[in-house]
Scaffold this motif. Structure first.
Motif, PDB file in Angstrom:
ATOM      1  N   ASN A  18     -11.110   6.570   7.851  1.00 31.97           N
ATOM      2  CA  ASN A  18     -11.495   5.208   7.461  1.00 31.97           C
ATOM      3  C   ASN A  18     -11.633   4.296   8.675  1.00 31.97           C
ATOM      4  N   VAL A  19     -10.721   4.407   9.628  1.00 30.13           N
ATOM      5  CA  VAL A  19     -10.832   3.595  10.845  1.00 30.13           C
ATOM      6  C   VAL A  19     -12.078   4.004  11.623  1.00 30.13           C
ATOM      7  N   CYS A  20     -12.314   5.308  11.724  1.00 30.78           N
ATOM      8  CA  CYS A  20     -13.525   5.776  12.414  1.00 30.78           C
ATOM      9  C   CYS A  20     -14.768   5.219  11.730  1.00 30.78           C
ATOM     10  N   ASN A  21     -14.780   5.220  10.408  1.00 31.19           N
ATOM     11  CA  ASN A  21     -15.930   4.668   9.680  1.00 31.19           C
ATOM     12  C   ASN A  21     -16.113   3.181   9.976  1.00 31.19           C
ATOM     13  N   ASP A  22     -15.008   2.443  10.095  1.00 30.68           N
ATOM     14  CA  ASP A  22     -15.093   1.017  10.437  1.00 30.68           C
ATOM     15  C   ASP A  22     -15.665   0.829  11.845  1.00 30.68           C
ATOM     16  N   VAL A  23     -15.230   1.677  12.780  1.00 27.31           N
ATOM     17  CA  VAL A  23     -15.762   1.608  14.149  1.00 27.31           C
ATOM     18  C   VAL A  23     -17.250   1.962  14.124  1.00 27.31           C
ATOM     19  N   ARG A  24     -17.593   2.984  13.358  1.00 24.48           N
ATOM     20  CA  ARG A  24     -18.989   3.412  13.226  1.00 24.48           C
ATOM     21  C   ARG A  24     -19.848   2.259  12.679  1.00 24.48           C
ATOM     22  N   ALA A  25     -19.328   1.556  11.692  1.00 22.95           N
ATOM     23  CA  ALA A  25     -20.069   0.440  11.079  1.00 22.95           C
ATOM     24  C   ALA A  25     -20.308  -0.686  12.089  1.00 22.95           C
ATOM     25  N   SER A  26     -19.369  -0.849  13.010  1.00 24.37           N
ATOM     26  CA  SER A  26     -19.542  -1.890  14.036  1.00 24.37           C
ATOM     27  C   SER A  26     -20.360  -1.380  15.218  1.00 24.37           C
ATOM     28  N   SER A  27     -20.642  -0.077  15.240  1.00 23.20           N
ATOM     29  CA  SER A  27     -21.419   0.562  16.316  1.00 23.20           C
ATOM     30  C   SER A  27     -20.857   0.262  17.699  1.00 23.20           C
ATOM     31  N   ASN A  28     -19.538   0.338  17.816  1.00 18.31           N
ATOM     32  CA  ASN A  28     -18.972  -0.015  19.099  1.00 18.31           C
ATOM     33  C   ASN A  28     -17.761   0.846  19.459  1.00 18.31           C
ATOM     34  N   PHE A  29     -18.011   2.128  19.676  1.00 19.45           N
ATOM     35  CA  PHE A  29     -16.942   3.042  20.052  1.00 19.45           C
ATOM     36  C   PHE A  29     -16.360   2.704  21.426  1.00 19.45           C
ATOM     37  N   LEU A  52     -10.900   8.417  17.052  1.00 21.29           N
ATOM     38  CA  LEU A  52     -12.086   8.756  17.842  1.00 21.29           C
ATOM     39  C   LEU A  52     -12.465  10.228  17.688  1.00 21.29           C
ATOM     40  N   THR A  53     -11.492  11.092  17.445  1.00 20.90           N
ATOM     41  CA  THR A  53     -11.825  12.512  17.270  1.00 20.90           C
ATOM     42  C   THR A  53     -12.622  12.745  15.995  1.00 20.90           C
ATOM     43  N   LYS A  54     -12.654  11.772  15.118  1.00 16.65           N
ATOM     44  CA  LYS A  54     -13.427  11.880  13.870  1.00 16.65           C
ATOM     45  C   LYS A  54     -14.900  11.515  14.084  1.00 16.65           C
ATOM     46  N   ALA A  55     -15.223  10.977  15.246  1.00 17.28           N
ATOM     47  CA  ALA A  55     -16.604  10.591  15.556  1.00 17.28           C
ATOM     48  C   ALA A  55     -17.434  11.843  15.843  1.00 17.28           C
ATOM     49  N   SER A  56     -18.724  11.717  15.663  1.00 19.92           N
ATOM     50  CA  SER A  56     -19.628  12.827  15.989  1.00 19.92           C
ATOM     51  C   SER A  56     -19.773  12.928  17.505  1.00 19.92           C
ATOM     52  N   ASN A  57     -20.260  14.059  17.965  1.00 19.18           N
ATOM     53  CA  ASN A  57     -20.489  14.225  19.404  1.00 19.18           C
ATOM     54  C   ASN A  57     -21.480  13.194  19.923  1.00 19.18           C
ATOM     55  N   VAL A  58     -22.483  12.872  19.139  1.00 27.41           N
ATOM     56  CA  VAL A  58     -23.475  11.866  19.540  1.00 27.41           C
ATOM     57  C   VAL A  58     -22.800  10.504  19.681  1.00 27.41           C
ATOM     58  N   GLU A  59     -21.947  10.166  18.731  1.00 25.41           N
ATOM     59  CA  GLU A  59     -21.232   8.881  18.813  1.00 25.41           C
ATOM     60  C   GLU A  59     -20.309   8.843  20.027  1.00 25.41           C
ATOM     61  N   LEU A  60     -19.667   9.965  20.313  1.00 22.68           N
ATOM     62  CA  LEU A  60     -18.752  10.005  21.454  1.00 22.68           C
ATOM     63  C   LEU A  60     -19.474   9.880  22.790  1.00 22.68           C
ATOM     64  N   ILE A  90     -12.383  14.381  25.889  1.00 23.07           N
ATOM     65  CA  ILE A  90     -13.006  14.778  27.162  1.00 23.07           C
ATOM     66  C   ILE A  90     -13.795  16.069  26.977  1.00 23.07           C
ATOM     67  N   GLU A  91     -13.228  16.996  26.208  1.00 27.92           N
ATOM     68  CA  GLU A  91     -13.894  18.283  25.999  1.00 27.92           C
ATOM     69  C   GLU A  91     -15.243  18.114  25.317  1.00 27.92           C
ATOM     70  N   ARG A  92     -15.416  17.045  24.580  1.00 33.69           N
ATOM     71  CA  ARG A  92     -16.668  16.801  23.856  1.00 33.69           C
ATOM     72  C   ARG A  92     -17.662  15.971  24.673  1.00 33.69           C
ATOM     73  N   LEU A  93     -17.273  15.557  25.875  1.00 31.73           N
ATOM     74  CA  LEU A  93     -18.174  14.801  26.748  1.00 31.73           C
ATOM     75  C   LEU A  93     -18.816  15.735  27.763  1.00 31.73           C
ATOM     76  N   ASN A  94     -19.796  15.211  28.489  1.00 32.85           N
ATOM     77  CA  ASN A  94     -20.496  16.009  29.492  1.00 32.85           C
ATOM     78  C   ASN A  94     -19.727  16.002  30.805  1.00 32.85           C
ATOM     79  N   ILE A  95     -19.477  17.195  31.305  1.00 31.52           N
ATOM     80  CA  ILE A  95     -18.891  17.334  32.637  1.00 31.52           C
ATOM     81  C   ILE A  95     -19.943  18.016  33.487  1.00 31.52           C
ATOM     82  N   THR A  96     -20.292  17.361  34.580  1.00 32.25           N
ATOM     83  CA  THR A  96     -21.333  17.869  35.470  1.00 32.25           C
ATOM     84  C   THR A  96     -20.779  17.989  36.890  1.00 32.25           C
ATOM     85  N   ARG A  97     -21.572  18.555  37.758  1.00 32.74           N
ATOM     86  CA  ARG A  97     -21.166  18.627  39.168  1.00 32.74           C
ATOM     87  C   ARG A  97     -20.926  17.236  39.735  1.00 32.74           C
ATOM     88  N   ASP A  98     -21.691  16.257  39.249  1.00 35.00           N
ATOM     89  CA  ASP A  98     -21.578  14.895  39.768  1.00 35.00           C
ATOM     90  C   ASP A  98     -20.298  14.181  39.339  1.00 35.00           C
TER      91      ASP A  98
END
Length: 180
Positions: A18-29, A52-60, A90-98
């Protein structure tokens, strides 16, 4: 509007969703993250990360610019739940050489093999260390040696399973590369 009191009261999956849905509705993760994950009350920080773990990968992906702060949080967290949940994000975010940080790789290697660490943290650290080592193949041999040196009987089934899967992935990749 989400407050510290609302986050402190999160008790179950439905509350977190429910909290994740409220954050999603405000579009401000990103704003939600900055506002709550560093709270002095570990319950507020933990529950904010759990939501935050309830958010989609795109939202994260909105949190990608905060990767270094999330890494710092994971490295410095005194609370194991905060550490595990921040590693999960962190595991769901992009980790690059940079954006790869050697201190984070060291942290992951240390916590992956630590007999005093919780299995969820160990498993996430193995996965993250693997991802980072694939960016620098010269580190892969050290990573393989670390995994192979683990006294496997000392670890929980979840850690043994992820270790086995990662070693299998490495073997398949090395076999494919060798036969190319």
């Amino acid at each position: 509007m989400i407050t510290s009191d609302i986050l402190r009261a999160v008790k179950n999956e439905r509350d977190a969703q429910n909290v994740c849905n409220d954050v999603r509705a405000s579009s401000n993760f990103a704003t939600f993250t900055k506002q709550f994950i560093y709270n002095d009350d570990y319950r507020v920080a933990r529950n904010a990360l759990w939501c935050l773990t309830k958010a989609s990968n795109v939202e994260l992906l909105e949190l990608q610019p905060a990767l270094n702060e999330l890494i710092d949080l994971a490295i410095n967290a005194e609370n194991s739940a905060v550490r595990r949940l921040s590693l999960n994000i962190i595991e769901r975010l992009n980790i690059t050489r940079d954006n790869l940080r050697s201190d984070f790789l060291d942290f992951c290697l240390t916590h992956a093999t630590s007999a005093t660490e919780f299995p969820g943290i160990q498993s996430l650290c193995i996965k993250l260390a693997y991802r980072m080592c694939t960016l620098y193949p010269e580190l892969m041999n050290e990573f393989i040696c670390t995994l192979e040196a683990m006294e496997i009987d000392l670890y929980k089934p979840a850690v043994r399973s992820i270790r086995k899967r990662i070693l299998s992935k490495i073997d398949k990749h090395q076999f494919a590369t060798h036969n190319s």
